[in-house]
Motif scaffolding. Structure first.
Motif, PDB file in Angstrom:
ATOM      1  N   ILE A   1       0.805  -1.539   0.283  1.00  0.00           N
ATOM      2  CA  ILE A   1       0.030  -0.364   0.291  1.00  0.00           C
ATOM      3  C   ILE A   1       0.895   0.997   0.107  1.00  0.00           C
ATOM      4  O   ILE A   1       1.224   1.558   0.987  1.00  0.00           O
ATOM      5  N   GLY A   2       0.399   1.835  -0.509  1.00  0.00           N
ATOM      6  CA  GLY A   2       2.023   3.438  -1.008  1.00  0.00           C
ATOM      7  C   GLY A   2       3.001   2.566  -2.606  1.00  0.00           C
ATOM      8  O   GLY A   2       2.699   2.284  -3.210  1.00  0.00           O
ATOM      9  N   GLY A   3       3.801   3.776  -2.158  1.00  0.00           N
ATOM     10  CA  GLY A   3       4.617   3.392  -3.603  1.00  0.00           C
ATOM     11  C   GLY A   3       5.302   2.443  -3.353  1.00  0.00           C
ATOM     12  O   GLY A   3       5.884   1.694  -2.354  1.00  0.00           O
ATOM     13  N   PRO A   4       6.568   1.628  -4.029  1.00  0.00           N
ATOM     14  CA  PRO A   4       7.159   0.361  -3.575  1.00  0.00           C
ATOM     15  C   PRO A   4       8.601   0.664  -2.682  1.00  0.00           C
ATOM     16  O   PRO A   4       9.694   0.496  -1.778  1.00  0.00           O
ATOM     17  N   MET A   5       8.746   2.238  -2.936  1.00  0.00           N
ATOM     18  CA  MET A   5      10.018   3.121  -2.176  1.00  0.00           C
ATOM     19  C   MET A   5       9.624   3.025  -0.732  1.00  0.00           C
ATOM     20  O   MET A   5      10.551   3.142  -0.006  1.00  0.00           O
ATOM     21  N   THR A   6       7.999   4.196   0.164  1.00  0.00           N
ATOM     22  CA  THR A   6       7.637   3.922   1.103  1.00  0.00           C
ATOM     23  C   THR A   6       6.758   3.776   1.602  1.00  0.00           C
ATOM     24  O   THR A   6       6.726   4.114   2.665  1.00  0.00           O
TER      25      THR A   6
END
Ligand code: SF4
Ligand code: SF4
Length: 441
Positions: free
Chosen positions: A331-336
């Motif tokens: 959930i969210g982007g793969p970095m954060t």
């Protein structure tokens, strides 16, 4: 570091694969409404809300169902018409247990009835802050800081520039991109409202150079507004982080431990700006948002407008389901973002996406000892020392962890991305922050 001719922040940063092509050309579509929604009463940084409804109550779309007296807080509204089924603990996207209002949605959902208020150009600064507060607006880039508070900077720190973060620098995500392409005039009107709310001189929309269709639409939308500008920025992660965006757009550096108001700036996310426009023009509270469901693990990626409280399993289903057994759903982007154990967590105001990754995209190699290459230090946009923080945490030396900048780290993940020893620096930093907070009481 590569040179592109576009403005960017000064220190650090990385160039991951962006994978935006999966969704960047897909128009925003409405997601199905589930029969049962789980609406967390706390979706913001600040004081928790108390429920304003009880099991058995009928609720209308947009009705306030949770609120708090505290200034740093944001009320929560019902995303649907229906009946309150229960008020109980639910598991949030980050693993925390939060109190949620469970709503059984009516089979027929009436559209939200727009409310006519003052014309936009007659709204005062106080009106705009009040509207943002009543509508429950928070930073929708993930931070979820109440917008009313952000629009109330300290008197001794005048704001010169309001900056809209149109970078969307997280790989895979494209919801802000689509909002800029599809609703440029609404975004520009929202920017004007924010400028008025804080008494700024100008507004700038910073957009990464991989969204030139959005740049074109926004430039047309600001063409007759001399106080507004669209700035094209280098495609570099984390270009959209608050301090990095300010550095890129204005050349000003926010000193460690300070807020953007220290250098006369205020940064707002695209989704938040659109939500402010909807609240000011139609009285619509923040109970739904646009997000991206994407990744090679999803059959038909898309940008969806989704009711808060919708379990992510419903969204994945709406996108054709999973391609197989994904290695990771985030959930969210793969970095954060936050890796999920199951697909039950509900969408909240700060949910920008759901990304399903397949095994070839995941580096699960074992952590090794640091080889002292300093790549993490070079990549860090905050000039902290990730390698030394890791060492301090391994030694249980919290004073040193703070000295090397643990509290200035905003967990962007650039250090881990570059590390040949596969050290998960962010995990160490989170541990350091928790221990330091405990020690400081
Ligand atoms: S996660 Fe923290 S330490 Fe690592 S690069 Fe980002 S700001 Fe620096
Ligand atoms: S990048 Fe990894 S191996 Fe290199 S100094 Fe940093 S922590 Fe050590």
């Amino acid at each position: 570091m590569r040179k592109t001719g576009f403005k960017t922040f000064r220190r650090g940063g990385i160039h991951p694969l962006y994978n935006k092509e999966l969704c960047s050309g897909k128009a925003i579509a409405r997601a199905p409404i589930p029969s049962r929604l789980m609406v967390p009463l706390r979706q913001h940084i600040g004081a928790p809300n108390e429920p304003l409804v009880s099991p058995g109550d009928r609720v209308a779309v947009g009705q306030k169902i949770g609120d708090a007296d505290a200034f740093v807080s944001a009320p929560v509204h019902s995303p649907v018409a229906g009946i309150v089924d229960a008020i109980e603990d639910i598991k949030s996207f980050n693993g925390e247990t939060v109190t949620g209002v469970i709503i059984a949605a009516d089979a027929e959902q009436p559209p939200f009835e727009a409310r006519q208020g003052k014309p936009l150009d007659e709204l005062t600064a106080e009106d705009i802050r009040e509207i943002a507060g009543e509508a429950g607006l928070v930073g929708m880039g993930g931070a979820a800081f109440p917008t009313r508070v952000k629009l109330s900077p300290p008197e001794d720190k005048p704001i010169e520039s309001v900056i809209i973060n149109g970078c969307e620098c997280e790989p895979f995500l494209t919801c802000d991109h689509r909002l800029m392409v599809e609703r440029p005039d609404d975004l520009v009107q929202a920017l004007e409202l924010m400028i008025r709310a804080v008494g700024a001189d100008r507004g700038i929309i910073g957009v990464e150079a991989n969204k030139m269709d959005a740049v074109e639409k926004l430039r047309a939308a600001v063409s007759d507004r001399p106080n507004l500008d669209v700035e094209v920025l280098e495609v570099k992660y984390p270009e959209g982080a608050e301090k990095q965006l300010i550095s890129a757009v204005t050349g000003r550096e926010v000193p460690p431990g300070n807020l953007p108001s220290e250098v006369g700036c205020l940064v707002q996310n695209v989704g938040t700006a659109i939500a402010l426009y909807e609240a000011a023009s139609a009285g619509k509270p923040l109970y739904e948002r646009v997000l991206t469901v994407t990744g090679p693990g999803v059959k038909e990626p898309g940008n969806l407008i989704v009711k808060v409280g919708t379990p992510i399993s419903i969204l994945i289903e709406a996108c054709g389901g999973l391609t197989g057994d994904p290695a990771k759903v985030i959930i969210g982007g793969p970095m954060t973002g936050w890796a999920q154990e199951d697909l039950d967590a509900p969408v909240v105001k700060g949910t920008s996406g759901v990304v399903a990754l397949t095994p070839e995209l995941i580096d699960i190699r074992e952590e090794h000892a640091c080889v002292r290459c300093t790549k993490c230090v070079e990549a860090c946009p905050m000039s902290v020392m990730p390698n030394f923080i890791v060492e301090a945490v391994q030694n249980g030396d919290w004073e040193k962890a703070e000295l090397w900048g643990a509290l200035d780290c905003f967990e962007c993940g650039c250090c881990t991305f570059t590390c040949p020893a596969y050290i998960p620096h962010v995990e160490y930093v989170r541990k350091a922050k928790a221990e330091i907070a405990t020690l400081k009481g």
